[in-house]
Design an enzyme around this catalytic site. Structure first.
Site, PDB file in Angstrom:
ATOM      1  N   ASP A 126      -6.215  -6.626   4.552  1.00 30.88           N
ATOM      2  CA  ASP A 126      -7.328  -6.191   3.702  1.00 30.88           C
ATOM      3  C   ASP A 126      -8.121  -7.405   3.239  1.00 30.88           C
ATOM      4  OD1 ASP A 126      -8.804  -4.349   2.053  1.00 30.88           O
ATOM      5  OD2 ASP A 126      -7.700  -5.132   0.343  1.00 30.88           O
ATOM      6  N   ASP A 178      -1.999 -18.218   3.404  1.00 24.87           N
ATOM      7  CA  ASP A 178      -2.887 -19.092   2.618  1.00 24.87           C
ATOM      8  C   ASP A 178      -3.523 -20.158   3.509  1.00 24.87           C
ATOM      9  OD1 ASP A 178      -0.203 -19.729   2.767  1.00 24.87           O
ATOM     10  OD2 ASP A 178      -0.116 -20.832   0.894  1.00 24.87           O
ATOM     11  N   LYS A 221       3.675 -14.445   5.156  1.00 25.69           N
ATOM     12  CA  LYS A 221       4.134 -15.342   4.077  1.00 25.69           C
ATOM     13  C   LYS A 221       5.664 -15.349   4.124  1.00 25.69           C
ATOM     14  CE  LYS A 221       3.091 -17.823   0.363  1.00 25.69           C
ATOM     15  NZ  LYS A 221       2.280 -19.054   0.376  1.00 25.69           N
ATOM     16  N   TYR A 271       0.817  -1.219   0.000  1.00 25.20           N
ATOM     17  CA  TYR A 271       0.000   0.000   0.000  1.00 25.20           C
ATOM     18  C   TYR A 271       0.847   1.264   0.000  1.00 25.20           C
ATOM     19  CZ  TYR A 271      -4.520  -2.251   0.672  1.00 25.20           C
ATOM     20  OH  TYR A 271      -5.664  -2.975   0.489  1.00 25.20           O
TER      21      TYR A 271
END
Ligand code: ATP
Length: 344
Positions: free
Chosen positions: A239, A215, A182, A135
């Site tokens: 988000d 995930d 991640k 972002y």
């Protein structure tokens, strides 16, 4: 009439940004419900989003940012962000300029709202870092066929958001904080986030700190969402995961949020400006109203927030005057009036 009004004494000030799309209609519904509940404040209405763009201004005018900075507390309707081109997001600008580093998004099972997860009794909070990550908006095209985005992660911001999550967990009597990342792929950026997370976790021995890859987290959220308590994560994962969580408990029409900084707080729904239903009287104002209740608690108006919350829950539970997104047929104003009637 309150004495403060009679003698013109300064009362509590709140900035209101109706925004665009469904923003003005849900903001109006929320303010009328607050008024019916007896909440008094001096509102300062500020422009952002389409109304400002229509006048040739930016999506988030400096004057709006400055006014929120002075007032300290704001209730904000959604503002649309064009996909793939056009102006910079009003929200991203506001969050960065006011350093609203923590985006807090609670997810709770609501009575009367039927979803595949209604029986699970969900009560979790997402704490999303709000100022950096992809972002940061640093993008460039070295050649016409190569586009690059820079993911910005700083140690200070990681530490600050993790500390906020643990501190909030302790204040709310929560038992577990899970870092969502991640780091198996982004070893430096997400690796640093995870490193800071465990440094902070070590200082909160009363709370379990653990982590999960994003995930897997998404799969776990739809298989066994009740296992989670607090999820702390970077901006982009936050988000996506928070929309997923909104879906678990009835959709975007119900999901509230707060953007918290050191000296400012801006309360807004998780959803966007929903241009597909804007102006049709179909919007559910509950998400913005619940964000308003987070605002009331933030300023110490707990009894008022409890009372409005009870009215909302009773209307949802009764299920006869809910908006279309919840399977009902009530308009925004009919639902608003049902909540006002339920205030007693
Ligand atoms: P943004 O990227 O600005 O967050 P978005 O792409 O997530 O926006 P939204 O504007 O949030 O999109 O809308 C997603 C879907 O949810 C749309 O179909 C919209 O009509 C619906 N929706 C969003 N908010 C509400 C609401 N308050 N009441 C009813 N439906 C809503």
């Amino acid at each position: 009439m309150r004495l403060s009004r009679l003698f013109g004494m300064a009362s509590r000030r709140i900035a209101i940004i109706p925004g665009d799309g469904i923003g003005p209609e849900i903001t109006d519904a929320v303010l009328r419900i607050l008024e019916a509940a007896g909440f008094e404040a001096e509102y300062t209405f500020l422009e952002a989003g389409q109304p400002s763009l229509d006048k040739g201004g930016p999506a988030m005018p400096d004057a709006t940012v400055q006014a929120i900075r002075e007032i300290g507390v704001a209730l904000k309707g959604p503002t649309a962000t064009p996909i793939g081109k056009g102006h910079v997001s009003a929200n991203v600008t506001l969050r960065k300029k006011l350093d609203l580093f923590a985006n807090v998004r609670p997810t709770r099972t609501l009575p009367g709202v039927t979803t595949p997860f209604s029986e699970r009794d969900l009560d979790l909070v997402i704490v999303r870092e709000n100022t950096e990550d992809l972002y940061a908006g640093i993008e460039f095209m070295p050649t016409p066929d190569l586009a690059q985005s820079i993911k910005v992660i700083t140690r200070g911001a990681c530490m600050r958001i993790c500390a906020y999550a643990f501190d909030m967990a302790r204040k709310q009597g929560r038992k577990r904080v899970t870092a969502v990342h991640k780091a198996n792929i982004m070893k430096m950026s997400d690796g640093m986030f995870l490193e800071e997370f465990y440094k902070v976790a070590a200082q909160y021995t009363d709370i379990k700190g653990d982590d999960i890859i994003v995930d897997n987290c998404c799969m776990q959220l739809v298989m066994r969402p009740e296992q989670f308590d607090v999820l702390v994560t970077e901006n982009l994962y936050g988000d996506i995961v928070s929309d997923l969580c909104a879906g678990l408990v009835g959709g975007l029409g119900l999901a509230p949020g707060a953007n918290i900084g050191i000296t400012n707080a801006v309360f807004e729904a998780v959803h966007g400006s929903a241009p597909d239903i804007a102006g049709k009287g179909l919007a559910n104002p509950t998400a913005l109203l619940s964000s308003g209740l987070m605002m009331l608690r933030h300023i110490g108006e707990h009894a008022m927030a409890d009372r409005i919350q009870a009215a909302v829950l009773s209307v949802l539970q009764e299920g006869k005057r809910t908006t279309r997104d919840l399977g009902g047929s009530a308009s925004t104003t009919e639902y608003r009036d049902a909540v006002i009637a339920a205030l007693g």
